[in-house]
Enzyme design. Structure first.
Site, PDB file in Angstrom:
ATOM      1  N   SER A  26       0.855  -1.191   0.000  1.00  0.00           N
ATOM      2  CA  SER A  26       0.000   0.000   0.000  1.00  0.00           C
ATOM      3  C   SER A  26       0.891   1.240   0.000  1.00  0.00           C
ATOM      4  O   SER A  26       2.117   1.140   0.015  1.00  0.00           O
ATOM      5  CB  SER A  26      -0.876   0.008   1.245  1.00  0.00           C
ATOM      6  N   LYS A  27       0.269   2.376   0.002  1.00  0.00           N
ATOM      7  CA  LYS A  27       1.014   3.640  -0.005  1.00  0.00           C
ATOM      8  C   LYS A  27       1.941   3.727   1.195  1.00  0.00           C
ATOM      9  O   LYS A  27       2.953   4.405   1.158  1.00  0.00           O
ATOM     10  CB  LYS A  27       0.038   4.811  -0.010  1.00  0.00           C
ATOM     11  N   ARG A  28       1.565   3.045   2.264  1.00  0.00           N
ATOM     12  CA  ARG A  28       2.421   3.008   3.447  1.00  0.00           C
ATOM     13  C   ARG A  28       3.825   2.514   3.122  1.00  0.00           C
ATOM     14  O   ARG A  28       4.781   2.824   3.813  1.00  0.00           O
ATOM     15  CB  ARG A  28       1.821   2.056   4.481  1.00  0.00           C
ATOM     16  N   HIS A  29       3.937   1.709   2.090  1.00  0.00           N
ATOM     17  CA  HIS A  29       5.246   1.139   1.766  1.00  0.00           C
ATOM     18  C   HIS A  29       6.097   2.074   0.927  1.00  0.00           C
ATOM     19  O   HIS A  29       7.033   1.639   0.272  1.00  0.00           O
ATOM     20  CB  HIS A  29       5.078  -0.218   1.084  1.00  0.00           C
TER      21      HIS A  29
END
Ligand code: GLU
Length: 464
Positions: free
Chosen positions: A244-247
């Site tokens: 996800s964008k978290r990565h």
């Protein structure tokens, strides 16, 4: 044999992310492998979320990875008339019907079904059947149009990744294919497109696997040939959670910005859920020759940043020095570093590539040769010792006349330490610090050679 035609069908609501890029790569590679056609289709019917910037970002990402399409881009929003015409044909053929059930009626139906612990579903009250009398259409309710899904039997397909999947038709209710305002719905548009575009293989993320039974039924109702489906499992981040964008860098263009080569990203993506024996490093051409749907794994693929970095360095080392320099040059220029007055960038990157696994780190490393070197007071205090100074002065004197080639420079260093009774690092370290501002560099004779006689003399004299 039907010609192979694949498509990549992104919704333009954001960047081309890693998962989308892998889907595009596999679809592209499958078409190339079989001498087929790769279609780009922009699924922009979600007008609230689709933007022209996102379309551009997707095309930029595909261009960067050189995933060239042969047909398209086709925009679903430009095909509305076609979808509406097909809906009219279905109404005429009896494979679709008007439904006048209001929102309130549907809510009431749902409440009843939930009270009976049944799965909420449309009950088919406007579905025409032989011998059934339909209610009189109310004048004040704009109808939706529903697909008349088969009631009996199963819909089944042999997924090229997941194997055989079977769903009882009884599980699927009659999908709305046009809203009350006449706009066709997503799943329906996909069917018409795959049909019109002659798609033979649908390769897409497995977040769409639930749409497939409905799409197959619609395709069959249209008399279209059902394509082969290959649903790719999701990609997990380094930490095992869904990517996800978290990565961080999930847009492929972010990888460009971070100094990755498209060659490395392609090789990396190819191995994300597909394998050819134990092969880890292979070119785009080799991938196209090997790629097949049989060796796509059904389990989730896990992202591994270390491996991507390793591949990136491999491809950086593979590049001819001139090409590597050409890829680093714009990164230095973007920082306002002018390489024209310094040593050969080609030589500099060749000297440092073993120590750097991204183009950005390589730019960081060689930048020192094109800006004023200012060693920190700490490094100077540590390495520019009183015992080193006379050796440096001697070395500087030798530099003025030595033949300008690495072996001669190496010999001069050796001779100087010998003469002053020093160990090699006692001279090599201060030279590194004075010439580059850094204590860690490649072989000091090569660094001296790279900087050139004038540059070395200037840097040494300034500090003596
Ligand atoms: N537009 C869909 C998406 O971006 C893909 C649909 C498909 O491949 O059938 O997820």
């Amino acid at each position: 044999m039907k010609p192979v035609r694949t498509r990549f069908a992104p919704s333009p609501t954001g960047f081309l992310h890693i998962g989308g890029a892998r889907t595009a790569l596999f679809s592209w590679a499958y078409a190339r492998r079989h001498g087929g056609v790769f279609v780009l289709r922009i699924e922009d019917t979600d007008v609230a979320r689709s933007t022209p910037e996102a379309v551009q970002a997707i095309i930029d990402g595909m261009n960067w990875l050189e995933l060239t399409h042969d047909e398209g881009p086709f925009y679903q929003m430009q095909r509305m008339d076609r979808y509406k015409a097909v809906i009219q044909e279905m109404l005429a053929a009896g494979t679709a019907y008007y439904c006048y059930t209001t929102r309130e009626e549907l809510d009431a139906l749902r409440a009843e079904q939930e009270a009976r612990k049944e799965k909420p579903r449309y009950d088919g009250r406007w579905r025409p059947e032989a011998g059934k009398t339909l209610p009189t259409p109310p004048a004040d309710v704009p109808p939706v149009i529903r697909f008349k899904n088969p009631r009996d039997g199963v819909v089944a397909w042999d997924d090229a990744v997941k194997g055989r999947i079977e769903i009882a038709n009884g599980e699927l209710d009659d999908l709305i294919i046009a809203r009350a305002d006449g706009t066709p719905t997503y799943n329906f548009c996909v069917c018409v497109d795959d049909w019109d575009m002659g798609i033979s293989h649908v390769i897409r993320g497995d977040d769409h696997v639930n749409n497939t039974p409905r799409q197959i039924n619609i395709l069959k109702a249209l008399g279209a040939e059902v394509p082969t489906y290959a649903h790719l499992s999701m990609i997990l981040g380094d930490d095992g959670a869904k990517l996800s964008k978290r990565h961080g860098a999930v847009s492929v263009m972010q990888y460009d910005e971070d100094g990755f080569l498209p060659e490395a990203v392609i090789n990396y993506l190819a191995r994300l859920g597909w394998s050819h024996g134990d092969d880890e490093i292979f070119s785009r051409q080799q991938f196209v020759e090997w790629f097949d749907l049989d060796h796509i794994t059904a389990s989730a693929a896990q992202f591994n940043t270390e491996k991507l970095l390793w591949l990136n360095q491999h491809y950086m080392k593979q590049l001819p020095a001139a090409e590597l320099a050409a890829r680093v040059a714009p990164r230095l220029a973007a920082r306002g570093v002018d390489v024209s007055a310094g040593p050969s960038l080609e030589k500099a990157v060749a000297l440092y590539v073993d120590r750097c696994n991204t183009l950005n780190l390589l730019a960081d490393a060689v930048e020192t040769f094109y800006v004023a070197v200012a060693p920190s007071a700490e490094l100077l205090a540590q390495h520019l010792t009183e015992e080193a100074k006379p050796a440096i002065a001697d070395f500087a004197a030798g530099i003025a006349t030595v033949a300008w080639e690495i072996p001669a420079i190496a010999a001069l260093i050796k001779e100087t330490v010998g003469k002053h009774g020093l160990k090699m690092p006692k001279l090599a370290m201060p030279l590194r610090v004075l010439l580059t501002g850094q204590a860690q560099t490649p072989s000091v004779d090569a660094v001296v050679e790279l900087i050139g006689r004038e540059g070395v003399l200037a840097a040494l004299q300034k500090n003596l």
